[in-house]
Design an enzyme around this catalytic site. Structure first.
Site, mmCIF file in Angstrom:
data_model
loop_
_atom_site.group_PDB
_atom_site.id
_atom_site.type_symbol
_atom_site.label_atom_id
_atom_site.label_comp_id
_atom_site.label_asym_id
_atom_site.label_seq_id
_atom_site.Cartn_x
_atom_site.Cartn_y
_atom_site.Cartn_z
ATOM 1 N N TYR A 111 3.579 19.429 -62.500
ATOM 2 C CA TYR A 111 4.363 18.295 -62.008
ATOM 3 C C TYR A 111 5.327 17.747 -63.048
ATOM 4 O O TYR A 111 6.524 17.586 -62.786
ATOM 5 C CB TYR A 111 3.431 17.176 -61.521
ATOM 6 N N LYS B 210 9.736 17.628 -63.070
ATOM 7 C CA LYS B 210 10.642 16.494 -63.153
ATOM 8 C C LYS B 210 11.590 16.627 -64.345
ATOM 9 O O LYS B 210 12.740 16.179 -64.285
ATOM 10 C CB LYS B 210 9.850 15.181 -63.225
#
Length: 241
Positions: free
Chosen positions: A164, A168
């Site tokens: 994750y 980003k």
């Protein structure tokens, strides 16, 4: 101006719940027609119903950001329904599963990485590029990519999530590349950090409301023509990359 078509239209992906819904609500409240992009038919229509009940002009768009066909169909649907697109908020995102060390870098499950990237990065590219023909026709087009300070190489906040957090970081990187490409155009793209918001994403265990998280996205979606480009912002200002 054609009075039928002088209302600006915004597409918010992943808009059926959480921050996405709050962004849709906020843009609707300031006069946008809102296209609610979501995969799940029932949840999408329920969200559209809630928005309309609160006075927002909203319509649903079936949208799976991991599917080229779905994204192309969504672009056609917006063109047919609204005839224009002024704002795109790429909000759809997933954290990916983290059980059994799946996101610990030493035991990283590469299938989880691929799945997270497919939504959080490739999905943003798919949707952005499919919507660009409409956005380029708009007078003041804005693109907002919803990032997370967990993707900051400087801050390194939150738990260790080897799929994750880097997704980003990559989203921030691609946002910068879009901004460079759009430098001499009227398309303004930025990344937004909503902060730690209470949604099902965080198990509702966080200090900020979805509305607080949505505020920065709404601000970036309505920037003046001389507004910042290719930056990363939260409520406090610039987020360190």
């Amino acid at each position: 101006m054609d009075s039928v078509n002088d209302t600006k239209t915004a597409l918010v992906t992943g808009a059926n719940k959480g921050i996405g819904f709050a962004i849709a609500q906020g843009l609707g409240e300031i006069g946008f027609t809102v296209a609610v992009g979501a995969r799940d038919d029932a949840r999408r229509e329920e969200a559209v119903g809630r928005l309309r009940a609160s006075g927002v002009d909203a319509f649903g768009v079936a949208l799976d950001v991991t599917s080229d066909d779905s994204v192309a169909a969504a672009a056609k649907e917006i063109e047919r329904t609204a005839g224009r697109l002024d704002v795109l908020v790429n909000n759809a995102g997933i954290s990916g599963r983290s059980d059994g060390g799946a996101q610990n870098p030493t035991t990283l499950d590469l299938d989880v990485v691929r799945t997270v990237l497919d939504t959080n990065v490739f999905g943003v590219v798919r949707v952005t590029n499919a919507m660009l023909p409409m956005l380029r026709r708009a007078s003041s087009p804005r693109i907002v990519n919803m990032s997370s300070n967990m993707g900051s190489l400087t801050l390194r906040t939150g738990p260790i999530l080897g799929a994750y957090a880097p997704s980003k970081s990559m989203l921030n990187g691609i946002t910068a590349q879009y901004a460079r490409e759009f430098a001499d155009t009227h398309v303004i793209v930025n990344a937004a950090c909503p902060g730690y918001v209470a949604t099902d994403f965080t198990g509702f265990n966080a200090p900020r409301t979805p509305e607080q998280g949505a505020a920065i996205a709404i601000r970036l979606a309505t920037l003046p023509d001389d507004g910042p480009r290719g930056g990363w912002f939260d409520d406090e200002g610039v987020v360190p990359w």
